[in-house]
Design an enzyme around this catalytic site. Structure first.
Site, short mmCIF file in Angstrom:
data_model
loop_
_atom_site.label_atom_id
_atom_site.label_comp_id
_atom_site.label_asym_id
_atom_site.label_seq_id
_atom_site.Cartn_x
_atom_site.Cartn_y
_atom_site.Cartn_z
N THR A 1 47.96 -1.25 -27.49
CA THR A 1 48.76 -0.12 -27.97
C THR A 1 50.21 -0.21 -27.48
OG1 THR A 1 47.94 1.24 -26.14
CG2 THR A 1 46.82 1.46 -28.26
N HIS B 1 35.30 -9.84 -32.98
CA HIS B 1 35.43 -9.24 -34.30
C HIS B 1 36.30 -10.06 -35.24
CE1 HIS B 1 34.39 -5.08 -32.35
NE2 HIS B 1 33.34 -5.86 -32.51
N CYS C 1 38.85 -15.67 -48.94
CA CYS C 1 38.43 -15.15 -50.24
C CYS C 1 36.97 -14.73 -50.15
CB CYS C 1 38.62 -16.20 -51.33
SG CYS C 1 37.96 -15.68 -52.94
N CYS D 1 35.16 -17.45 -52.83
CA CYS D 1 35.11 -18.92 -52.61
C CYS D 1 35.30 -19.31 -51.15
CB CYS D 1 36.12 -19.63 -53.49
SG CYS D 1 37.85 -19.42 -52.99
N THR E 1 38.73 -0.24 -23.91
CA THR E 1 37.67 -0.18 -24.91
C THR E 1 36.79 1.03 -24.66
OG1 THR E 1 35.65 -1.27 -25.74
CG2 THR E 1 36.36 -1.86 -23.50
N ASN F 1 40.43 2.20 -18.44
CA ASN F 1 40.50 2.88 -19.74
C ASN F 1 40.99 4.30 -19.55
OD1 ASN F 1 39.88 2.45 -22.62
ND2 ASN F 1 38.51 4.20 -22.36
#
Length: 245
Positions: free
Chosen positions: A18, A113, A121, A124, A187, A212
């Site tokens: 951030t 992730h 795509c 394909c 997180t 955190n």
């Protein structure tokens, strides 16, 4: 014979980025708190089915400017920790590539992730750079199709409704089992299966440190919880670890 140096696993979430200008999603000021419908832009079903969702998603990617973001003090501190000679692995839920840009070796970063620096795509599977796709958006293509087959272009990230890459998760779990210290940074520890990694680490004897701004489900199990801003707290923690090496 020298003693084995402790392995440090650092799991990072949106909170570490951030300060680089990349908004988080779940925090009090997160994107989804301000606009709950924005979650459709990172959910595979609506994204593939609805051109309007894709157009909004491309505008968000353009406006957030993640590719232009620079690593902040938190990213740089972790790169310093690695350069200090301690065995470190980063397990990141982020897709911004800022750990690598800060100088952390790419081979020691597991992107749980995926990555937003590339697109593929949906039909394909051809991959190309996100920067090229954003140039097409800037030139007036609101929903740029695949140039190879005309299919839907999507970021090379794991969207909601999709499973994580089992090979990546297996490697992350192996790190969690082997580490001596597990540090969770920025997180919420609410998104599974990634959120299971701290428990795996603790169950295998690792110390747990949480950095955190908001409470997490693991706070009661942690050896230390740090609420200071990440760009301040993480450099301080890294210096403590290096001093104790």
């Amino acid at each position: 014979m020298s003693a084995k140096r402790p392995l440090i696993a650092v799991m990072t979430g949106a909170g570490i980025s951030t300060d680089s200008g990349i908004p988080d999603y779940r925090g009090p000021q997160g994107l989804w708190q301000q606009d709950p419908s924005a979650q459709d832009m990172v959910t595979i079903g609506p994204y593939l089915a609805d051109p309007e969702v894709r157009r909004r998603a491309w505008l968000m990617r353009r406006d957030v400017g993640a590719l232009a973001a620079e690593p902040n003090a938190g990213h740089l501190a972790l790169a310093e920790l690695e350069r200090g000679g301690l065995p470190v692995r980063v397990l990141t839920q982020n897709v911004d590539g800022l750990h690598q840009r800060a100088g952390f070796p790419a081979r020691k970063v597991l992107e749980l992730h995926g990555t937003a620096t590339e697109v593929s795509c949906a039909r394909c599977r051809v991959r190309s750079g996100m920067d090229e796709a954003l140039e097409r958006v800037a030139a007036g293509e609101s929903d740029p199709p695949c140039r190879a087959c005309g299919g839907v272009l999507r970021p090379c990230t794991v969207m909601f409704g999709e499973p994580l890459d089992p090979e990546v998760i297996d490697r992350a779990e192996a790190v969690a089992k082997a580490c001596d210290l597990f540090v969770a940074v920025g997180t919420s520890l609410q998104v599974y299966p990634a959120a299971a990694l701290p428990r795996i680490a603790v169950e295998h004897g690792a110390r747990l440190v949480i950095v955190n701004g908001e409470p997490t489900p693991y706070d009661d199990e942690a050896d230390e919880v740090i609420r200071e801003p990440i760009s301040i707290a993480l450099p301080q923690l890294v210096h403590r670890l290096l001093d104790g090496a």
